[in-house]
Write an enzyme that holds these catalytic residues in place. Sequence first.
Site, PDB file in Angstrom:
ATOM      1  N   GLY A 210       0.818  -1.204   0.000  1.00 53.06           N
ATOM      2  CA  GLY A 210       0.000   0.000   0.000  1.00 53.06           C
ATOM      3  C   GLY A 210       0.852   1.254   0.000  1.00 53.06           C
ATOM      4  N   ILE A 211       0.364   2.273   0.723  1.00 59.68           N
ATOM      5  CA  ILE A 211       1.112   3.513   0.838  1.00 59.68           C
ATOM      6  C   ILE A 211       1.409   3.762   2.311  1.00 59.68           C
ATOM      7  CG2 ILE A 211       0.075   4.477  -1.233  1.00 59.68           C
ATOM      8  CD1 ILE A 211      -1.719   6.178   0.535  1.00 59.68           C
ATOM      9  N   GLY A 212       2.368   4.632   2.565  1.00 58.59           N
ATOM     10  CA  GLY A 212       2.726   4.938   3.941  1.00 58.59           C
ATOM     11  C   GLY A 212       4.207   4.772   4.172  1.00 58.59           C
ATOM     12  N   ILE A 214       6.151   2.564   5.943  1.00 59.60           N
ATOM     13  CA  ILE A 214       6.811   1.264   5.779  1.00 59.60           C
ATOM     14  C   ILE A 214       6.934   0.880   4.308  1.00 59.60           C
ATOM     15  CG2 ILE A 214       6.655  -1.210   6.272  1.00 59.60           C
ATOM     16  CD1 ILE A 214       5.432  -0.436   9.003  1.00 59.60           C
ATOM     17  N   GLU A 233      -3.363  -3.930  -5.260  1.00 59.88           N
ATOM     18  CA  GLU A 233      -4.661  -3.254  -5.283  1.00 59.88           C
ATOM     19  C   GLU A 233      -4.485  -1.745  -5.314  1.00 59.88           C
ATOM     20  OE1 GLU A 233      -6.160  -2.974  -0.686  1.00 59.88           O
ATOM     21  OE2 GLU A 233      -6.205  -4.932  -1.632  1.00 59.88           O
ATOM     22  N   ILE A 308      -3.002  -4.149  13.305  1.00 59.20           N
ATOM     23  CA  ILE A 308      -3.206  -3.359  14.513  1.00 59.20           C
ATOM     24  C   ILE A 308      -2.662  -4.122  15.715  1.00 59.20           C
ATOM     25  CG2 ILE A 308      -4.993  -2.478  16.084  1.00 59.20           C
ATOM     26  CD1 ILE A 308      -6.586  -1.692  13.557  1.00 59.20           C
ATOM     27  N   GLY A 331      -8.238  -5.824   1.112  1.00 60.39           N
ATOM     28  CA  GLY A 331      -7.688  -6.894   0.280  1.00 60.39           C
ATOM     29  C   GLY A 331      -6.595  -7.696   0.944  1.00 60.39           C
ATOM     30  N   LYS A 356       1.387   3.992  19.624  1.00 60.19           N
ATOM     31  CA  LYS A 356       1.899   5.323  19.962  1.00 60.19           C
ATOM     32  C   LYS A 356       1.944   5.543  21.467  1.00 60.19           C
ATOM     33  CE  LYS A 356       0.299   7.472  15.656  1.00 60.19           C
ATOM     34  NZ  LYS A 356      -0.626   8.463  15.051  1.00 60.19           N
TER      35      LYS A 356
END
Length: 425
Positions: A210-212, A214, A233, A308, A331, A356
């Site tokens: 995905g994005i972010g 990591i 995806e 999570i 997905g 956090k």
Amino acid sequence: MDNLKIVSAAEAVANIKSGDRVFMQGAAMTPTVLIDAMCDRHDELSDVEIMHMHTEGVAKYAEEPCSNAFNINSCFVGANVRNAVNNGNGNYIPIFLSEIHWLFRRNILPLDVALIQVSPPDKHGFCSLGTSIDVTIPAIETAKIVIAQINPHVPRTHGDGIIHIGKINFAIEVDLPIYQSIYKEPSDIERSIGKHVASLVEDGATLQMGIGGIPNVVLANLMDRKGLGIHTEMFSDGILPLVEAGVITGEYKKVKPGKIVSCFAVGSQKLYDFLDDNPGIDFKEAAYTNDTAIIRKNPKVTAINSAIEIDLTGQVCADTIGKYQFSGVGGQMDFIRGASLSEGGKAIIAMPSVTKNGMSKIVPFLKEGAGITTTRAHVHYIATEYGVVDLYGKNLKQRAKLLTSIAHPDHRESLEREVFEHFHS
């Protein structure tokens, strides 16, 4: 734009009636002008059901006074509707991204109206759905009324996302930049995790991520690889340096070799310029990109997803915080399974060892009410900033000890006690 009915936003959304089920295209293609115009009618509408995946922008329909007229029934929960879904003004449908299309095509949740955003039509009358194909095509196919927001800032992308003006019942014209995600510098923890994950990526691998922070670090550490492919995806700007350097070539892929395959993308204007009229990018609907039978055909599928929390047996919760619905199934399982079945594939869950607030994300038991996104039978690699472990083929005691070894040092002693009490060793 012959034969295309151009009207004002107010006239377009006047076609939405009380009791209708309305689909909204999402991500960077969220048709915000149409949505806002629909919300302006909250005093005269009631019991309108809103369906979408992840949308961007302010979701007025999720807030008072609009929430009295609109009810969210979402297939994914983004930040803009999270409170509404959890406080009773909306709800969430647990479903794999690969199967959402059946809700529409099998008439399980028939659609009355689809709100979309498209590029201006070309000389043949065809518009592009831009950067968000995902489940928009089945929505357009089955909705009784299709209302489009035509925007010259929408990239014309190649693949499935082409719609003729004859399929659009009403349209408005806007001239607004589409949503752009803001790049955030990865944290030191994300850098450590990303380097551990990157060490698992082999030459010739087909990537899903995905994005972010990591994923960006993983991609930044792959400049010395060869012949990587993309079947995912979603993706963002992180792939651009690898494409420019000739690292991403797709030459070893079995499904659409040489092409980057995805169902949506979110990023900067540079990314959107890269996507515009680029035949090397093939945007498909999610029913294709997330089909396990298609994913597994590619070699060395390396799927990188997040969590999570994870319990000591390997159960992965990625969409809830206890009973609180944080996101959605999405997905993850589609690609975890596809990677596991791919020849030389690797299914990876990557996450910081603590929240956090310093709470361990590796726990003896998932929180009460937590959803299991990926079962312990499906999980393979788990990565934190303290390393990577492979749980595949490991028994419960071995898993617990391996997961404890990559937990935050502040929490290892308590986890070790749990392991000892449960397994007596």
